[in-house]
Design a protein around this motif. Structure first.
Motif, mmCIF file in Angstrom:
data_model
loop_
_atom_site.group_PDB
_atom_site.id
_atom_site.type_symbol
_atom_site.label_atom_id
_atom_site.label_comp_id
_atom_site.label_asym_id
_atom_site.label_seq_id
_atom_site.Cartn_x
_atom_site.Cartn_y
_atom_site.Cartn_z
ATOM 1 N N VAL A 1 0.839 -1.201 0.000
ATOM 2 C CA VAL A 1 0.000 0.000 0.000
ATOM 3 C C VAL A 1 0.876 1.253 0.000
ATOM 4 N N GLY A 2 1.917 1.243 0.835
ATOM 5 C CA GLY A 2 2.789 2.408 0.934
ATOM 6 C C GLY A 2 3.485 2.746 -0.369
ATOM 7 N N VAL A 3 4.060 1.734 -1.038
ATOM 8 C CA VAL A 3 4.785 2.022 -2.280
ATOM 9 C C VAL A 3 3.821 2.427 -3.395
ATOM 10 N N ASN A 4 2.583 1.905 -3.370
ATOM 11 C CA ASN A 4 1.614 2.340 -4.371
ATOM 12 C C ASN A 4 1.202 3.792 -4.157
ATOM 13 N N VAL A 5 1.070 4.190 -2.904
ATOM 14 C CA VAL A 5 0.752 5.585 -2.619
ATOM 15 C C VAL A 5 1.898 6.486 -3.075
ATOM 16 N N VAL A 6 3.131 6.058 -2.837
ATOM 17 C CA VAL A 6 4.288 6.835 -3.285
ATOM 18 C C VAL A 6 4.294 6.945 -4.806
ATOM 19 N N ARG A 7 4.013 5.831 -5.488
ATOM 20 C CA ARG A 7 3.980 5.872 -6.952
ATOM 21 C C ARG A 7 2.878 6.806 -7.453
ATOM 22 N N ALA A 8 1.724 6.757 -6.802
ATOM 23 C CA ALA A 8 0.628 7.639 -7.202
ATOM 24 C C ALA A 8 1.040 9.099 -7.057
ATOM 25 N N ALA A 9 1.726 9.425 -5.957
ATOM 26 C CA ALA A 9 2.161 10.809 -5.739
ATOM 27 C C ALA A 9 3.204 11.223 -6.772
ATOM 28 N N LEU A 10 4.137 10.321 -7.090
ATOM 29 C CA LEU A 10 5.173 10.619 -8.086
ATOM 30 C C LEU A 10 4.556 10.919 -9.453
ATOM 31 N N ILE A 11 3.658 10.033 -9.884
ATOM 32 C CA ILE A 11 3.073 10.183 -11.215
ATOM 33 C C ILE A 11 2.143 11.391 -11.263
ATOM 34 N N ALA A 12 1.406 11.642 -10.173
ATOM 35 C CA ALA A 12 0.544 12.827 -10.141
ATOM 36 C C ALA A 12 1.381 14.100 -10.230
ATOM 37 N N GLY A 13 2.509 14.107 -9.525
ATOM 38 C CA GLY A 13 3.398 15.258 -9.614
ATOM 39 C C GLY A 13 3.945 15.447 -11.012
ATOM 40 N N LEU A 14 4.310 14.326 -11.656
ATOM 41 C CA LEU A 14 4.813 14.410 -13.025
ATOM 42 C C LEU A 14 3.726 14.912 -13.975
ATOM 43 N N ALA A 15 2.492 14.471 -13.755
ATOM 44 C CA ALA A 15 1.388 14.945 -14.599
ATOM 45 C C ALA A 15 1.254 16.463 -14.515
ATOM 46 N N ALA A 16 1.417 17.001 -13.299
ATOM 47 C CA ALA A 16 1.328 18.457 -13.132
ATOM 48 C C ALA A 16 2.479 19.156 -13.844
ATOM 49 N N VAL A 17 3.674 18.574 -13.749
ATOM 50 C CA VAL A 17 4.839 19.166 -14.407
ATOM 51 C C VAL A 17 4.662 19.146 -15.928
ATOM 52 N N VAL A 18 4.160 18.021 -16.465
ATOM 53 C CA VAL A 18 3.940 17.919 -17.916
ATOM 54 C C VAL A 18 2.856 18.905 -18.358
ATOM 55 N N ALA A 19 1.812 19.027 -17.566
ATOM 56 C CA ALA A 19 0.710 19.922 -17.925
ATOM 57 C C ALA A 19 1.153 21.380 -17.989
ATOM 58 N N THR A 20 2.120 21.757 -17.161
ATOM 59 C CA THR A 20 2.603 23.142 -17.160
ATOM 60 C C THR A 20 3.714 23.370 -18.168
ATOM 61 N N GLY A 21 4.140 22.323 -18.878
ATOM 62 C CA GLY A 21 5.190 22.464 -19.882
ATOM 63 C C GLY A 21 6.588 22.558 -19.305
ATOM 64 N N SER A 22 6.770 22.130 -18.064
ATOM 65 C CA SER A 22 8.078 22.240 -17.412
ATOM 66 C C SER A 22 8.870 20.939 -17.425
ATOM 67 N N ALA A 23 8.343 19.887 -18.029
ATOM 68 C CA ALA A 23 9.000 18.584 -17.984
ATOM 69 C C ALA A 23 10.251 18.552 -18.849
ATOM 70 N N THR A 24 11.233 17.788 -18.408
ATOM 71 C CA THR A 24 12.443 17.512 -19.188
ATOM 72 C C THR A 24 12.655 16.003 -19.227
ATOM 73 N N ILE A 25 13.506 15.545 -20.113
ATOM 74 C CA ILE A 25 13.772 14.121 -20.220
ATOM 75 C C ILE A 25 14.374 13.579 -18.930
ATOM 76 N N LEU B 1 -1.072 10.155 -17.419
ATOM 77 C CA LEU B 1 -0.390 10.146 -16.129
ATOM 78 C C LEU B 1 -1.378 10.358 -14.983
ATOM 79 N N ALA B 2 -2.365 11.197 -15.188
ATOM 80 C CA ALA B 2 -3.377 11.426 -14.152
ATOM 81 C C ALA B 2 -4.173 10.148 -13.885
#
Length: 466
Positions: free
Chosen positions: A90-114, A183-184
């Motif tokens: 459960v813990g690692v899935n919650v961490v993964r959800a937070a990571l991917i949600a954060g990445l989705a926000a970064v991609v949505a704002t156009g700030s993502a890099t490789i 990602l969301a």
């Protein structure tokens, strides 16, 4: 005493014991996580291709995907064998959800890099190492005796369907709408997978330490780091100290080298040798997923009818033959048929082998034992890929033929170990069924003494041996 009750619909046929309600909850959580994996493993390369045209940078995503197994696999195995496995998953899935949600926000704002994608892939797959080992180690405590082959078959078929036929195409469709959208959804699927697992009972979360186990030696001076190292060492001694288990682990690693050698140049073989258009390459490769689904669905029935050892011997022989046929096929249709067969047979063989290991290896050691096998298998993946590239320079058909010959030679050396482990797994399952039968008789005797009916709906739902 060991026979199953007759099937009411077919009086001459014995009914199969149910896998159990705990497995159904575990399976649903796994399906949600598998869907999330399929979304992530498709969406991240698509976003990477949107950010850069550098093949080397894009390939680093694949490195980030497998590197955590080499870096953290053994450590994760030790952790899995000492903590509440449900809480860990459960813990690692919650961490993964937070990571991917954060990445989705970064991609949505156009700030993502490789480099952001590479770091997220590495961290998410590090979580996957812990999740995968915990799930495999917990499975024997979730299912009923004699049902683990069916349970593993359902897990594998469910994973194939949700990742290859669910998450992957869904990610592509959502990506067309918005790069951040898959990602969301991905983050939400990880979160659902975490919440579902919370309902598993405490009895299956952490294995009971057997008396005289290495718990005393695992805490030499109260130093947690030394304790973990001691437990890792105990796991390696257990894995490679058992002759049959050592042979099976090495056999798995060797066959993986052959398969990776073939896969390394498969795109060139399919495109240049068989003339399959680039647009249909994905269709060709998905044929192995079709075979995997069929194989996973049939595994339980095949084991029940023929037994583990004969299934593995015939299966690995057919796996070897399928590889050779892929290399020598006169056209793409024959190669695709062999590719389907290879996917099905490989799934059956791997499921039966893993199930036998899960039955025989004590639950308190299973996480560490599995981590040793996974680290060795993934660690030799680059070796197989390199061999495939070198052999493919001579002829694109040769890596597939090499894979078939390597599997055949390895099989001949591991036959005694396969027979021994099939026998040991059968003995453990018979003992477990006898125990369940005795417990069932005691429970029914108590119920009758109390004036309760055998059909009391308050009893645990499921099959009991007479």
């Amino acid at each position: 005493m060991n026979s199953a009750p007759p099937d009411r619909a077919n009086p001459g046929k014995k009914a199969k014991p149910p896998i159990g309600r705990n497995f159904n909850r575990f399976w649903f959580g796994s399906l949600s996580s598998n869907l999330a994996d399929g979304l992530m493993l498709t969406a991240l390369p698509l976003i990477a291709a949107m950010l850069t045209n550098d093949p080397l940078l894009v390939s680093l995503l694949a490195v980030a995907r497998f590197l955590p197994w080499l870096l953290f696999g053994l450590f994760a195995g030790a952790v899995v064998d000492r903590v509440d496995r449900v809480r860990l998953m459960v813990g690692v899935n919650v961490v993964r959800a937070a990571l991917i949600a954060g990445l989705a926000a970064v991609v949505a704002t156009g700030s993502a890099t490789i480099w952001v994608l590479i770091v997220v892939m590495f961290m998410a797959m590090t979580c996957e190492v812990f999740y995968d080992l915990a799930g495999r180690a917990m499975l024997p405590d979730i299912v009923r005796a004699g049902t683990i082959d069916r349970a593993n078959g359902r897990l594998i078929s469910g994973q194939t369907i949700t990742e290859d036929f669910g998450g992957a195409p869904l990610a592509g469709f959502l990506f067309v709408v918005a790069a951040s959208l898959p990602l969301a959804v991905n983050a939400g699927a990880y979160l659902v997978g975490a919440l579902v697992l919370l309902g598993l009972p405490l009895a299956v979360r952490r294995p009971a330490q057997p008396e005289g186990a290495e718990t005393k030696e695992a805490e030499p001076s109260g130093n947690p780091f030394r304790s973990i190292l001691t437990e890792i060492g105990a796991g390696m001694r257990y894995t490679f100290g058992d002759a049959s288990l050592r042979s099976l682990v090495l056999f798995g690693a060797i066959t993986n080298i052959g398969i990776m050698a073939m896969n390394a140049v498969m795109v060139l073989l399919v495109r240049d040798h068989f003339g399959v258009p680039a647009a249909l390459f994905g269709v060709f490769m998905s044929a192995t997923a079709v075979g995997a689904i069929i194989g996973a669905a049939l595994t339980g029935r095949l084991v029940a009818r023929f037994g583990r050892f004969p299934i593995q011997v015939v299966g690995f022989l057919l796996q070897s033959l399928s590889c050779v046929v892929v290399g020598l096929a006169p056209n793409a249709y024959t190669a695709a048929a062999a590719w389907v067969l290879l996917g099905g047979i490989a799934t059956v063989c791997n499921t039966v082998m893993v199930s036998a290991i899960q039955v025989v290896v004590p639950g308190s050691m299973l996480g560490r034992m599995m981590s040793c096998a996974q680290c060795l298998g993934y660690g030799l993946t680059p070796v197989g890929s390199l061999l495939g590239g070198l052999i493919g320079r001579i002829d694109l058909r040769f890596p597939a033929i090499f894979a078939g010959v390597l599997i055949l030679v390895a099989l001949l050396t591991v036959l005694p170990a396969l027979r021994d482990f099939a026998r040991r797994a059968g003995e453990v399952e018979r003992a477990a069924r006898d125990w369940e039968a005795r417990e069932g008789q005691v429970d029914r005797g108590r119920d009758l003494d109390q004036g309760e009916s055998r059909e009391d709906p308050g009893h645990e739902e499921g099959w009991k041996e007479p």
